[in-house]
Design an enzyme around this catalytic site. Structure first.
Site, PDB file in Angstrom:
ATOM      1  N   CYS A 106       3.199  -3.096   3.977  1.00  0.00           N
ATOM      2  CA  CYS A 106       2.360  -1.947   4.334  1.00  0.00           C
ATOM      3  C   CYS A 106       3.107  -1.188   5.422  1.00  0.00           C
ATOM      4  CB  CYS A 106       0.952  -2.377   4.740  1.00  0.00           C
ATOM      5  SG  CYS A 106       0.829  -3.423   6.199  1.00  0.00           S
TER       6      CYS A 106
ATOM      7  N   THR B  73       3.024  -1.299   8.704  1.00  0.00           N
ATOM      8  CA  THR B  73       3.524  -2.195   9.753  1.00  0.00           C
ATOM      9  C   THR B  73       3.740  -3.633   9.279  1.00  0.00           C
ATOM     10  OG1 THR B  73       1.257  -2.754  10.333  1.00  0.00           O
ATOM     11  CG2 THR B  73       2.288  -0.917  11.549  1.00  0.00           C
TER      12      THR B  73
ATOM     13  N   HIS C  96       6.879 -30.837  11.060  1.00  0.00           N
ATOM     14  CA  HIS C  96       6.208 -29.585  10.687  1.00  0.00           C
ATOM     15  C   HIS C  96       5.179 -29.790   9.570  1.00  0.00           C
ATOM     16  CE1 HIS C  96       8.993 -27.571  13.277  1.00  0.00           C
ATOM     17  NE2 HIS C  96      10.018 -28.068  12.603  1.00  0.00           N
TER      18      HIS C  96
ATOM     19  N   ASP D 163       0.873  -1.172   0.000  1.00  0.00           N
ATOM     20  CA  ASP D 163       0.000   0.000   0.000  1.00  0.00           C
ATOM     21  C   ASP D 163       0.915   1.228   0.000  1.00  0.00           C
ATOM     22  OD1 ASP D 163       0.903   0.334   2.602  1.00  0.00           O
ATOM     23  OD2 ASP D 163      -1.079   0.343   3.527  1.00  0.00           O
TER      24      ASP D 163
ATOM     25  N   HIS E  49       9.846 -23.933   9.565  1.00  0.00           N
ATOM     26  CA  HIS E  49       8.795 -24.553  10.381  1.00  0.00           C
ATOM     27  C   HIS E  49       7.390 -24.373   9.820  1.00  0.00           C
ATOM     28  CE1 HIS E  49      11.281 -24.679  14.384  1.00  0.00           C
ATOM     29  NE2 HIS E  49      11.926 -25.199  13.344  1.00  0.00           N
TER      30      HIS E  49
HETATM   31  C1  RB5 Z   1      -1.917   2.796   6.398  1.00  0.00           C
HETATM   32  O1  RB5 Z   1      -1.869   4.040   7.003  1.00  0.00           O
HETATM   33  C2  RB5 Z   1      -1.578   1.713   7.397  1.00  0.00           C
HETATM   34  O2  RB5 Z   1      -2.657   1.497   8.234  1.00  0.00           O
HETATM   35  C3  RB5 Z   1      -1.177   0.454   6.682  1.00  0.00           C
HETATM   36  O3  RB5 Z   1      -0.074   0.713   5.882  1.00  0.00           O
HETATM   37  C4  RB5 Z   1      -0.790  -0.736   7.532  1.00  0.00           C
HETATM   38  O4  RB5 Z   1       0.183  -0.397   8.471  1.00  0.00           O
HETATM   39  C5  RB5 Z   1      -1.878  -1.544   8.073  1.00  0.00           C
HETATM   40  O5  RB5 Z   1      -1.687  -2.567   8.729  1.00  0.00           O
END
Ligand code: RB5
Length: 143
Positions: free
Chosen positions: A65, A67, A133, A8, A98
């Site tokens: 993304c 996180t 596994h 994203d 695993h």
């Molecule tokens: C976008 O702002 C953010 O929420 C997305 O990139 C991500 O971290 C979601 O898990």
């Protein structure tokens, strides 16, 4: 190997870096977007890479993304996709050994390009151990 990649807006800079890195390493990259830092919805992009894995277009997927969390949640809603959120070398290695993970998820806002390159390199070059596994992975895909 064929690797599908997507992000994203929060993961776009790292995704762009990794796509170029993978090509330099000799991989065939299927880039499913996004294409700039305009705000988009990460589930749409996770679904594209999940479909590439399930259709056999790519052996492995990479999702970035902000996180890595949203991407991993969405990717794992596709039976047969095993997505691992990785933030250290050992997770990249163990998710392959695993869990037979086929998608690596990274947090673009918290992962340096050098760390991401290393995680991806470890992920793509580590084999699944099978053995005890195997049964566990089969249970993952059965639900
Ligand atoms: C976008 O702002 C953010 O929420 C997305 O990139 C991500 O971290 C979601 O898990």
């Amino acid at each position: 190997m064929f690797v599908a990649i997507a992000s994203d807006h929060g993961g776009f800079p790292l995704k762009k870096h990794l796509a170029a890195f993978l090509e330099k390493e000799g991989h065939m990259v299927i880039d499913r977007g996004c294409n700039d830092e305009t705000s988009v919805d990460y589930p749409d992009y996770a679904a594209l890479v999940a479909q590439d894995i399930l259709a056999g277009n790519a052996e492995f997927g990479i999702l970035v993304c902000g996180t890595g969390i949203g991407m991993s949640i969405m990717a794992n809603r596709h039976p047969g996709v095993r997505a691992a959120l990785v933030h250290r070398d050992e997770y990249a290695k163990l998710s392959r050994e695993h869990n037979d993970a086929n998608v690596i998820c990274l947090g673009g806002r918290f992962t340096t390009p050098a760390d991401a390159e290393r995680f991806v390199k470890i992920f793509l070059s580590t084999a699944f151990e099978g053995g005890r596994h195997q049964r566990r992975v089969e249970k993952l895909d059965a639900c």
